[in-house]
Design a protein around this motif. Sequence first.
Motif, PDB file in Angstrom:
ATOM      1  N   GLY A   1      -5.735  -4.615  -6.460  1.00 52.30           N
ATOM      2  CA  GLY A   1      -5.174  -6.140  -4.649  1.00 52.30           C
ATOM      3  C   GLY A   1      -5.272  -6.528  -5.123  1.00 52.30           C
ATOM      4  O   GLY A   1      -4.661  -7.277  -4.457  1.00 52.30           O
ATOM      5  N   THR A   2      -6.025  -7.672  -6.002  1.00 52.82           N
ATOM      6  CA  THR A   2      -6.073  -8.686  -6.376  1.00 52.82           C
ATOM      7  C   THR A   2      -6.459  -9.598  -7.352  1.00 52.82           C
ATOM      8  O   THR A   2      -7.275  -8.609  -8.498  1.00 52.82           O
ATOM      9  CB  THR A   2      -7.163  -9.336  -5.610  1.00 52.82           C
ATOM     10  OG1 THR A   2      -7.698  -9.076  -4.386  1.00 52.82           O
ATOM     11  CG2 THR A   2      -7.456 -10.862  -5.514  1.00 52.82           C
TER      12      THR A   2
ATOM     13  N   ALA B   1      -7.286  -0.948  -4.337  1.00 51.24           N
ATOM     14  CA  ALA B   1      -6.706  -1.620  -3.489  1.00 51.24           C
ATOM     15  C   ALA B   1      -7.854  -2.575  -3.015  1.00 51.24           C
ATOM     16  O   ALA B   1      -7.623  -4.201  -3.166  1.00 51.24           O
ATOM     17  CB  ALA B   1      -6.533  -0.709  -1.928  1.00 51.24           C
ATOM     18  N   ASN B   2      -9.185  -2.477  -3.035  1.00 43.25           N
ATOM     19  CA  ASN B   2     -10.630  -3.817  -3.167  1.00 43.25           C
ATOM     20  C   ASN B   2     -10.802  -4.514  -4.718  1.00 43.25           C
ATOM     21  O   ASN B   2     -11.596  -4.753  -4.515  1.00 43.25           O
ATOM     22  CB  ASN B   2     -11.267  -2.615  -2.163  1.00 43.25           C
ATOM     23  CG  ASN B   2     -11.539  -2.868  -0.929  1.00 43.25           C
ATOM     24  OD1 ASN B   2      -9.979  -2.824  -0.518  1.00 43.25           O
ATOM     25  ND2 ASN B   2     -11.693  -1.801  -0.415  1.00 43.25           N
ATOM     26  N   LYS B   3     -10.113  -4.218  -5.815  1.00 44.95           N
ATOM     27  CA  LYS B   3     -10.858  -4.559  -6.320  1.00 44.95           C
ATOM     28  C   LYS B   3      -9.961  -5.746  -6.682  1.00 44.95           C
ATOM     29  O   LYS B   3      -8.170  -5.850  -6.345  1.00 44.95           O
ATOM     30  CB  LYS B   3     -10.127  -3.126  -7.599  1.00 44.95           C
ATOM     31  CG  LYS B   3     -10.881  -2.246  -7.584  1.00 44.95           C
ATOM     32  CD  LYS B   3     -12.424  -2.598  -7.634  1.00 44.95           C
ATOM     33  CE  LYS B   3     -12.868  -0.572  -7.947  1.00 44.95           C
ATOM     34  NZ  LYS B   3     -14.678  -1.257  -7.899  1.00 44.95           N
ATOM     35  N   HIS B   4     -10.436  -6.003  -7.738  1.00 39.48           N
ATOM     36  CA  HIS B   4     -10.000  -8.012  -8.271  1.00 39.48           C
ATOM     37  C   HIS B   4      -9.987  -8.476  -9.970  1.00 39.48           C
ATOM     38  O   HIS B   4     -11.351  -8.161 -10.440  1.00 39.48           O
ATOM     39  CB  HIS B   4     -10.829  -9.351  -7.190  1.00 39.48           C
ATOM     40  CG  HIS B   4     -10.544 -10.603  -7.821  1.00 39.48           C
ATOM     41  ND1 HIS B   4     -11.574 -11.541  -7.373  1.00 39.48           N
ATOM     42  CD2 HIS B   4      -9.144 -10.674  -8.490  1.00 39.48           C
ATOM     43  CE1 HIS B   4     -10.960 -12.826  -8.190  1.00 39.48           C
ATOM     44  NE2 HIS B   4      -9.802 -11.966  -8.889  1.00 39.48           N
TER      45      HIS B   4
ATOM     46  N   ASP C   1     -13.769  -8.770 -10.473  1.00 35.87           N
ATOM     47  CA  ASP C   1     -14.790  -6.897 -10.943  1.00 35.87           C
ATOM     48  C   ASP C   1     -14.549  -6.706 -12.169  1.00 35.87           C
ATOM     49  O   ASP C   1     -14.747  -6.028 -12.342  1.00 35.87           O
ATOM     50  CB  ASP C   1     -13.785  -5.653  -9.637  1.00 35.87           C
ATOM     51  CG  ASP C   1     -14.691  -6.095  -8.466  1.00 35.87           C
ATOM     52  OD1 ASP C   1     -15.484  -5.716  -7.626  1.00 35.87           O
ATOM     53  OD2 ASP C   1     -13.318  -6.341  -7.623  1.00 35.87           O
TER      54      ASP C   1
ATOM     55  N   LYS D   1      -1.305 -10.129  -3.201  1.00 35.29           N
ATOM     56  CA  LYS D   1      -2.392 -11.228  -2.831  1.00 35.29           C
ATOM     57  C   LYS D   1      -2.784 -11.436  -4.890  1.00 35.29           C
ATOM     58  O   LYS D   1      -3.708 -10.921  -5.293  1.00 35.29           O
ATOM     59  CB  LYS D   1      -4.315 -10.872  -2.970  1.00 35.29           C
ATOM     60  CG  LYS D   1      -4.303 -10.413  -1.811  1.00 35.29           C
ATOM     61  CD  LYS D   1      -5.382  -9.905  -0.794  1.00 35.29           C
ATOM     62  CE  LYS D   1      -5.892  -8.983   0.774  1.00 35.29           C
ATOM     63  NZ  LYS D   1      -6.663  -8.150   1.178  1.00 35.29           N
TER      64      LYS D   1
ATOM     65  N   SER E   1      -5.312   4.065  -4.263  1.00 38.18           N
ATOM     66  CA  SER E   1      -6.221   3.974  -3.355  1.00 38.18           C
ATOM     67  C   SER E   1      -7.611   3.221  -3.685  1.00 38.18           C
ATOM     68  O   SER E   1      -8.102   2.156  -3.217  1.00 38.18           O
ATOM     69  CB  SER E   1      -6.802   5.140  -2.012  1.00 38.18           C
ATOM     70  OG  SER E   1      -7.456   4.690  -1.066  1.00 38.18           O
TER      71      SER E   1
ATOM     72  N   SER F   1       0.920  -1.655   0.350  1.00 33.90           N
ATOM     73  CA  SER F   1       0.165   0.327  -0.025  1.00 33.90           C
ATOM     74  C   SER F   1       1.005   1.520   0.312  1.00 33.90           C
ATOM     75  O   SER F   1       0.314   2.596  -0.373  1.00 33.90           O
ATOM     76  CB  SER F   1      -0.795  -0.307   1.154  1.00 33.90           C
ATOM     77  OG  SER F   1      -0.383   0.259   2.177  1.00 33.90           O
TER      78      SER F   1
END
Length: 584
Positions: free
Chosen positions: A362-363, A336-339, A430, A407, A333, A321
Amino acid sequence: MRETLGQSAALQALATNVAELWPRAEALDVAWLNKRLPLRGPLVAGWRLKDVLAGEPNDLLLALDRDFPWSLPVFALPDATNAIGYPHVELDGYLCLTPASSAFELPVGVRHCQQLLAEAQTVLRAGQSGANERDFYDEAQSYWSLINRVRGEIWLTEAAPTAQSLWVSGCFEDHLVVAPDKQALLGWAKSSGRRLTGTVEPCVMVRLAKPLHPKDYPLTMKELGEFLVAAGAGEQLNLALARWHARRELPVVITFEHGGKAVSLGAVFMAPRQVKLPGARHAGVPGFRHGHKGRSSGRLRALSLVPTRFPHLRVITVFRSFLHSRTAGEAASPLANKHVLIAGCGALGGQLAVQLAQAGVGTLTLLDDDVLTWQNVGRHVLDASYVGQFKAVALADAIRKRFPDAKVDGIGKTWQAYAAESGPALDSADLMVAATGDPAGNLQLDAYVAAGEAPATVFGWIEPFGVAAHAVFSYAESNALQQLSDASGRLIHPVADLASAPPLPREPACGAFYQPYSSLSALPSVFLIGEMALEALQGRLSAPVHRVWVGNADEFSKNGLSFTPDWGNRLSGLGFNRRYDFVV
């Protein structure tokens, strides 16, 4: 040593100017000057400018290095300092003066000396009045390491805790790697491909209530122990000393908040065998049994006898991060929560995977059943050490070496096999990026997307010889790729006329063809597809889009390619080496 171009004339002119502007200036012996400022040379000339400062000291040293007149002059105080007297004054008295711009008028002459002298006077006045003390915190790592500069660093694998804590540390070459626990430490080492040596030791993590001023820096191990107790970390220190094997340093990370960010400084309690007391014949600390765990209070008393300064280390944050925010800023930022699923990890998909990882996604799940061969190395992001491995698996390993806490999962299967075996896992992402270059497979995937059994997808591919590239964004019920393709999955309106194109080269295998283009030629395509993927992840695409990049005209003629009628008319009017966007 060969003289720098134009140096003799420039030195003579500057000497004349110095004598006129500062009549009391005293020319300095070059040998003395290099001995006085060994870190700033080699120096070729210098003067002592007398009475140019309002307070003590009154004088400044002006020196020129061997690149003069193509480098800025050096300004320093006549004597060395304690490195923490004023901001921007280093241990040898050197003044760190930053010009307003990295570019400055050349060649360098007296006008630069006058400007930097004015800046030096401003910096010293601000230091004397305390007006620029904030700079001590902005550049805390530099001031801290000036006290006792050493080669190694402390690598922080996760964000420092917000309270006093006991972490663990390992050793990699000259560096100390710090993590919350042994499992996290070994996991980081494995993912990054680094082999830790020696024992796993404790690490005291200290959180200060306010920024640490240089006047309060602990210098000796006795002061360090007292400092930790005063900061409320006495319990953690005692526990660390009791667990310490004492075969190498016991690290300490000191963290405080400044400007909304965490600032971390590194310290160590030196192992007894690293210490030689004054007058002692051998290294060691009396009353401290090497390699034997004992009472923490006795160990601390023994270490407090050491009169030398302990090493002050830089703390380098190596977690993902921070690295993303350091390079991509706030843009990283939201990602970070996206796949993202990437199907196809060849020359194009491999580059895209690395770029999306570096952008902050993020993933990542990487899918490809192909194996890296020596023929691939010429333009693949992977190097020859991965030859013989599944591209997807090797690529995941390479990304984890960049970001050990990433990840990322590499699977040696096609996206079709993954969908059949994993069921809902496919459409839980996503976004999907299809870089397989397989027309039939792409059309099949577009049908999955339209039926809601696969996530929104960016399809990307390169035309033969790398002369053009395409990116298509498709989502549920859009059938975007199907609308642009014929029944076999090939684009209805390619840029190059494929019917008249020369045949592609063949591999020595049944039906194996490959496209000849360099990794450099692929970069515009990587950008085209990667940019569309980021726009899709950030919700900036509201309709199906077909994006096309067209290269230079001579690339078409050089490779014996002609244009399809639609693109021939378009290019003659709008031009080459540019991007075109079409709403599907």
